[in-house]
Design a protein around this motif. Structure first.
Motif, PDB file in Angstrom:
ATOM      1  N   TRP A 136      -6.398  -3.721   2.465  1.00 41.19           N
ATOM      2  CA  TRP A 136      -5.380  -2.701   2.195  1.00 41.19           C
ATOM      3  C   TRP A 136      -5.160  -2.571   0.685  1.00 41.19           C
ATOM      4  O   TRP A 136      -5.034  -1.471   0.150  1.00 41.19           O
ATOM      5  N   LEU A 137      -5.120  -3.698   0.019  1.00 44.62           N
ATOM      6  CA  LEU A 137      -4.954  -3.657  -1.429  1.00 44.62           C
ATOM      7  C   LEU A 137      -6.212  -3.124  -2.113  1.00 44.62           C
ATOM      8  O   LEU A 137      -6.125  -2.465  -3.147  1.00 44.62           O
ATOM      9  N   PHE A 138      -7.375  -3.384  -1.542  1.00 45.04           N
ATOM     10  CA  PHE A 138      -8.624  -2.816  -2.058  1.00 45.04           C
ATOM     11  C   PHE A 138      -8.541  -1.286  -2.059  1.00 45.04           C
ATOM     12  O   PHE A 138      -8.830  -0.640  -3.070  1.00 45.04           O
ATOM     13  N   VAL A 139      -8.110  -0.723  -0.941  1.00 45.92           N
ATOM     14  CA  VAL A 139      -7.971   0.736  -0.846  1.00 45.92           C
ATOM     15  C   VAL A 139      -6.904   1.228  -1.831  1.00 45.92           C
ATOM     16  O   VAL A 139      -7.091   2.253  -2.495  1.00 45.92           O
ATOM     17  N   LEU A 140      -5.796   0.490  -1.947  1.00 42.66           N
ATOM     18  CA  LEU A 140      -4.741   0.871  -2.888  1.00 42.66           C
ATOM     19  C   LEU A 140      -5.282   0.919  -4.312  1.00 42.66           C
ATOM     20  O   LEU A 140      -5.045   1.883  -5.047  1.00 42.66           O
ATOM     21  N   ALA A 162      -9.760  -3.916  -7.738  1.00 44.67           N
ATOM     22  CA  ALA A 162     -10.287  -3.510  -6.422  1.00 44.67           C
ATOM     23  C   ALA A 162     -11.424  -4.441  -6.011  1.00 44.67           C
ATOM     24  O   ALA A 162     -11.494  -4.873  -4.846  1.00 44.67           O
ATOM     25  N   SER A 163     -12.277  -4.784  -6.954  1.00 46.82           N
ATOM     26  CA  SER A 163     -13.374  -5.720  -6.659  1.00 46.82           C
ATOM     27  C   SER A 163     -12.832  -7.073  -6.229  1.00 46.82           C
ATOM     28  O   SER A 163     -13.327  -7.679  -5.270  1.00 46.82           O
ATOM     29  N   LEU A 164     -11.812  -7.546  -6.931  1.00 47.24           N
ATOM     30  CA  LEU A 164     -11.192  -8.827  -6.579  1.00 47.24           C
ATOM     31  C   LEU A 164     -10.600  -8.777  -5.170  1.00 47.24           C
ATOM     32  O   LEU A 164     -10.791  -9.690  -4.370  1.00 47.24           O
ATOM     33  N   CYS A 165      -9.880  -7.702  -4.872  1.00 44.11           N
ATOM     34  CA  CYS A 165      -9.272  -7.566  -3.545  1.00 44.11           C
ATOM     35  C   CYS A 165     -10.329  -7.534  -2.446  1.00 44.11           C
ATOM     36  O   CYS A 165     -10.153  -8.157  -1.388  1.00 44.11           O
ATOM     37  N   ALA A 222       5.778  -7.389  -3.602  1.00 46.00           N
ATOM     38  CA  ALA A 222       4.931  -7.482  -2.405  1.00 46.00           C
ATOM     39  C   ALA A 222       3.517  -7.930  -2.770  1.00 46.00           C
ATOM     40  O   ALA A 222       2.940  -8.807  -2.110  1.00 46.00           O
ATOM     41  N   CYS A 223       2.962  -7.349  -3.822  1.00 48.06           N
ATOM     42  CA  CYS A 223       1.612  -7.741  -4.244  1.00 48.06           C
ATOM     43  C   CYS A 223       1.586  -9.178  -4.748  1.00 48.06           C
ATOM     44  O   CYS A 223       0.622  -9.918  -4.483  1.00 48.06           O
ATOM     45  N   ALA A 224       2.637  -9.612  -5.441  1.00 47.16           N
ATOM     46  CA  ALA A 224       2.693 -10.989  -5.930  1.00 47.16           C
ATOM     47  C   ALA A 224       2.621 -11.974  -4.767  1.00 47.16           C
ATOM     48  O   ALA A 224       1.888 -12.966  -4.824  1.00 47.16           O
ATOM     49  N   VAL A 225       3.345 -11.680  -3.712  1.00 45.37           N
ATOM     50  CA  VAL A 225       3.323 -12.563  -2.542  1.00 45.37           C
ATOM     51  C   VAL A 225       1.924 -12.574  -1.917  1.00 45.37           C
ATOM     52  O   VAL A 225       1.375 -13.643  -1.608  1.00 45.37           O
ATOM     53  N   SER A 226       1.330 -11.405  -1.753  1.00 45.26           N
ATOM     54  CA  SER A 226       0.000 -11.323  -1.145  1.00 45.26           C
ATOM     55  C   SER A 226      -1.045 -12.069  -1.981  1.00 45.26           C
ATOM     56  O   SER A 226      -1.858 -12.827  -1.448  1.00 45.26           O
ATOM     57  N   PHE A 227      -1.021 -11.854  -3.305  1.00 45.55           N
ATOM     58  CA  PHE A 227      -1.990 -12.540  -4.162  1.00 45.55           C
ATOM     59  C   PHE A 227      -1.747 -14.051  -4.182  1.00 45.55           C
ATOM     60  O   PHE A 227      -2.696 -14.829  -4.262  1.00 45.55           O
ATOM     61  N   ALA A 228      -0.496 -14.480  -4.111  1.00 43.34           N
ATOM     62  CA  ALA A 228      -0.204 -15.915  -4.079  1.00 43.34           C
ATOM     63  C   ALA A 228      -0.793 -16.551  -2.824  1.00 43.34           C
ATOM     64  O   ALA A 228      -1.373 -17.647  -2.879  1.00 43.34           O
ATOM     65  N   ILE A 229      -0.674 -15.872  -1.712  1.00 40.18           N
ATOM     66  CA  ILE A 229      -1.234 -16.391  -0.462  1.00 40.18           C
ATOM     67  C   ILE A 229      -2.750 -16.549  -0.576  1.00 40.18           C
ATOM     68  O   ILE A 229      -3.332 -17.483  -0.042  1.00 40.18           O
ATOM     69  N   PHE A 236       0.832  -1.202   0.000  1.00 36.52           N
ATOM     70  CA  PHE A 236       0.000   0.000   0.000  1.00 36.52           C
ATOM     71  C   PHE A 236       0.870   1.257   0.000  1.00 36.52           C
ATOM     72  O   PHE A 236       0.678   2.163  -0.810  1.00 36.52           O
ATOM     73  N   VAL A 237       1.846   1.302   0.889  1.00 43.20           N
ATOM     74  CA  VAL A 237       2.713   2.483   1.000  1.00 43.20           C
ATOM     75  C   VAL A 237       3.539   2.675  -0.277  1.00 43.20           C
ATOM     76  O   VAL A 237       3.591   3.777  -0.828  1.00 43.20           O
TER      77      VAL A 237
END
Length: 191
Positions: free
Chosen positions: A164-168, A154-157, A39-46, A12-13
Motif C-alpha cells: 500500500w505504501l509502495f503504491v502511495l 517506493a523501492s524500499l516499500c 501512520a507511516c512511522a508506525v508502519s516503518f517501525a514494524i 495511503f488514504v
C-alpha cells in the motif's frame, strides 16, 4: 485485515489527500501530513526501516513549522497564487554537503540498528529531510528532490512488502511532477 494493513491503508488514504492539498498549496496539508507521518512511522517501525520511521516523525514535527511559515508567506501573494521563494545558492550548496555527509553517517547508524536496506533507507531519508525543509521554505526545486526521494522510498516499500505504501509513493512521484509544473505556472515569488 491485520493492524499493519489497516495502518498502511489509513496512510495511503491520508497520503493521497495530502498530495492534492500540497499541489494546491493549502495549509490543511500540514494537518493531514501529521496524520500520515504518524501512520507511516508506525508502519516503518514494524518493518524495522528505522530511517523511514524517523523521517516520518520528522514530517510530523515539520508540519508545525510548515503551518507557521506558509501562513506568513501566503499573506504576501495574490489570492489563489502559489507563494514561492528563490532557492539561494548557499542553501543549495549546504544542502548538497548535508546530503552526502548525512547519508554516510545515517548508513552507518542504520547498519548498527540492523536495517536490512541501510543504504537505500539512508539516502531516501536524508534526501527527504532536505526536500521537506525546502518545502517549508516554498522552494519550487523541492519537487525535483521529491521525485528522486519518492522513487527510492517506493523501492524500499516494495522490497519490504509494504505494498500500500509502495503504491502511495508511486503516486507521490506523479504528484511531485504535477506539483512542480503547477507551482511554476501559478507561482509568485515573495521577498
Amino acid at each position: 485485515m491485520d493492524l499493519v494493513g489497516a495502518i498502511e491503508i489509513f496512510a495511503f488514504v491520508t497520503g493521497i489527500l495530502y498530495i492534492v492539498l500540497e499541489i494546491l498549496q493549502k495549509n490543511a496539508m500540514w494537518v493531514v501530513g501529521i496524520l500520515t507521518g504518524v501512520a507511516c512511522a508506525v508502519s516503518f517501525a514494524i518493518q524495522h526501516s528505522w530511517g523511514m520511521m524517523a523521517l516520518n516523525v520528522y514530517y510530523a514535527v515539520m508540519s508545525v513549522v510548515g503551518i507557521i511559515q506558509w501562513r506568513k508567506d501566503g499573506s504576501q501573494v495574490d489570492e489563489g497564487a502559489i507563494h514561492l521563494t528563490a532557492l539561494p545558492r548557499k542553501t543549495a550548496l549546504w544542502s548538497a554537503v548535508g546530503f552526502v555527509f548525512g547519508s554516510l553517517v545515517l548508513i552507518g547508524v542504520l547498519r548498527l540498528l540492523g536495517d536490512d536496506a541501510s543504504q537505500l533507507d539512508a539516502v531516501a531519508t536524508v534526501l527527504s529531510v532536505i526536500a521537506t525543509w525546502w518545502l517549508t521554505r516554498s522552494y519550487p526545486q523541492q519537487w525535483i528532490l521529491w521525485i528522486v526521494a519518492d522513487i527510492l522510498t517506493a523501492s524500499l516499500c516494495f522490497t519490504t512488502g509494504q505494498y500500500w505504501l509502495f503504491v502511495l509513493y508511486l503516486a507521490y512521484v506523479v504528484s511531485a511532477a504535477c506539483g512542480y509544473l503547477h507551482w511554476r505556472r501559478k507561482g509568485q515569488y515573495v521577498a
